[in-house]
Design a protein around this motif. Structure first.
Motif, short mmCIF file in Angstrom:
data_model
loop_
_atom_site.label_atom_id
_atom_site.label_comp_id
_atom_site.label_asym_id
_atom_site.label_seq_id
_atom_site.Cartn_x
_atom_site.Cartn_y
_atom_site.Cartn_z
N SER A 254 -12.56 7.34 5.71
CA SER A 254 -11.51 7.13 4.72
C SER A 254 -12.07 6.42 3.49
O SER A 254 -13.20 5.94 3.48
CB SER A 254 -10.37 6.33 5.33
OG SER A 254 -10.82 5.06 5.73
N ASN A 255 -11.27 6.35 2.47
CA ASN A 255 -11.64 5.69 1.24
C ASN A 255 -11.67 4.18 1.47
O ASN A 255 -10.66 3.60 1.86
CB ASN A 255 -10.61 6.07 0.17
CG ASN A 255 -10.86 5.41 -1.15
OD1 ASN A 255 -11.11 4.21 -1.22
ND2 ASN A 255 -10.79 6.20 -2.20
N PRO A 256 -12.82 3.52 1.23
CA PRO A 256 -12.91 2.08 1.54
C PRO A 256 -11.96 1.22 0.71
O PRO A 256 -11.41 0.24 1.21
CB PRO A 256 -14.37 1.73 1.25
CG PRO A 256 -14.91 2.86 0.45
CD PRO A 256 -14.09 4.07 0.75
N VAL A 257 -11.74 1.58 -0.55
CA VAL A 257 -10.84 0.80 -1.40
C VAL A 257 -9.41 0.93 -0.90
O VAL A 257 -8.69 -0.07 -0.77
CB VAL A 257 -10.97 1.23 -2.88
CG1 VAL A 257 -9.91 0.58 -3.75
CG2 VAL A 257 -12.38 0.90 -3.40
N MET A 258 -9.00 2.15 -0.57
CA MET A 258 -7.64 2.36 -0.07
C MET A 258 -7.46 1.69 1.29
O MET A 258 -6.40 1.12 1.57
CB MET A 258 -7.33 3.85 0.01
CG MET A 258 -7.18 4.49 -1.36
SD MET A 258 -6.93 6.27 -1.31
CE MET A 258 -5.38 6.38 -0.44
N GLU B 132 -23.18 1.57 4.26
CA GLU B 132 -23.31 0.24 3.68
C GLU B 132 -22.61 0.15 2.33
O GLU B 132 -21.97 -0.85 2.02
CB GLU B 132 -24.79 -0.17 3.55
CG GLU B 132 -25.50 -0.33 4.87
CD GLU B 132 -24.83 -1.34 5.80
OE1 GLU B 132 -24.31 -2.35 5.32
OE2 GLU B 132 -24.83 -1.10 7.01
N ILE B 133 -22.72 1.20 1.54
CA ILE B 133 -22.03 1.24 0.25
C ILE B 133 -20.52 1.15 0.48
O ILE B 133 -19.82 0.40 -0.20
CB ILE B 133 -22.40 2.53 -0.53
CG1 ILE B 133 -23.88 2.47 -0.95
CG2 ILE B 133 -21.49 2.73 -1.73
CD1 ILE B 133 -24.43 3.79 -1.45
N GLU B 134 -20.02 1.91 1.46
CA GLU B 134 -18.59 1.89 1.76
C GLU B 134 -18.14 0.52 2.28
O GLU B 134 -17.08 0.02 1.88
CB GLU B 134 -18.25 2.98 2.78
CG GLU B 134 -18.35 4.36 2.20
CD GLU B 134 -18.16 5.47 3.22
OE1 GLU B 134 -18.06 6.63 2.79
OE2 GLU B 134 -18.10 5.19 4.43
N ALA B 135 -18.93 -0.08 3.16
CA ALA B 135 -18.57 -1.40 3.70
C ALA B 135 -18.59 -2.45 2.59
O ALA B 135 -17.73 -3.35 2.56
CB ALA B 135 -19.51 -1.80 4.84
N ASN B 136 -19.54 -2.34 1.65
CA ASN B 136 -19.57 -3.27 0.51
C ASN B 136 -18.36 -3.06 -0.40
O ASN B 136 -17.77 -4.03 -0.89
CB ASN B 136 -20.87 -3.13 -0.28
CG ASN B 136 -22.04 -3.78 0.42
OD1 ASN B 136 -21.88 -4.69 1.22
ND2 ASN B 136 -23.24 -3.32 0.10
N ALA B 137 -17.97 -1.80 -0.62
CA ALA B 137 -16.79 -1.51 -1.46
C ALA B 137 -15.52 -2.05 -0.80
O ALA B 137 -14.65 -2.61 -1.47
CB ALA B 137 -16.67 -0.01 -1.70
N PHE B 138 -15.42 -1.91 0.52
CA PHE B 138 -14.29 -2.46 1.28
C PHE B 138 -14.25 -3.98 1.12
O PHE B 138 -13.21 -4.55 0.81
CB PHE B 138 -14.43 -2.07 2.75
CG PHE B 138 -13.33 -2.59 3.65
CD1 PHE B 138 -12.23 -1.80 3.94
CD2 PHE B 138 -13.41 -3.86 4.21
CE1 PHE B 138 -11.22 -2.27 4.78
CE2 PHE B 138 -12.41 -4.34 5.03
CZ PHE B 138 -11.30 -3.54 5.32
#
Length: 172
Positions: free
Chosen positions: A2-6, A110-116
């Motif tokens: 899923s989208n990390p920000v959402m 890692e990019i997604e976890a950082n964005a989250f």
């Protein structure tokens, strides 16, 4: 995935978080995550572990309190967004380590976890509101704004600087 920000925004809404600094540790515990702290050997700042129905975040107690907050948020991102990688100990578990390589942003997870982590600790709407209130001051410098926001949101000045650049509030 899923989208990390959402995903981060959804979790903030679920827990009705409209204050900062975001109480990331109590939010994680409310999600059923067990948080444990121990000084680690090496460069790891934390890990996410799935053991059956249990979800555990390990945090390196030797890192700064602000780094620990980011680690918890980052690992929450892994737990919410990713299946994890298998690790054989006594029995099969799923684990993600957070180390110095994680922060380089070279791996999609890692990019997604950082964005989250960035969105959950420094929600864009709250950042924009604070920036607008500071802008009324007129005399605030870029560096002073970063330091004040970092203090407000209980994150490092480095993390806040990146966040403001990524949100387009500051030029790189």
């Amino acid at each position: 995935m899923s989208n990390p920000v959402m995903a981060a925004q959804s979790l903030l809404r679920k827990h009705a978080i409209d204050i900062f600094p975001v109480p990331i540790e109590s939010m994680a515990r409310a999600e059923g995550v067990i948080i444990t702290r121990k000084a680690f050997d090496g460069t790891q700042s934390g890990f996410a572990l799935r053991d059956g129905q249990s979800r555990i975040i390990g945090v390196n107690s030797a890192t700064s309190p602000r780094r620990q907050r980011f680690t918890i948020a980052h690992e929450m991102g892994h737990l919410d967004l990713h299946e994890g990688k298998p690790l054989i100990v006594d029995h099969a578990m799923r684990i993600d380590w957070r180390d110095d390589v994680s922060s380089l942003g070279t791996n999609e997870e890692e990019i997604e976890a950082n964005a989250f982590a960035a969105e959950i600790l420094m929600p864009a709407r709250m950042i924009r509101s604070q920036v607008a209130s500071y802008a009324q001051d007129g005399n605030i410098t870029r560096d002073r704004m970063i330091v004040r926001l970092a203090r407000d949101f209980d994150v490092s000045a480095e993390a806040m600087g990146y966040r403001l650049i990524n949100l387009g509030i500051l030029a790189s």
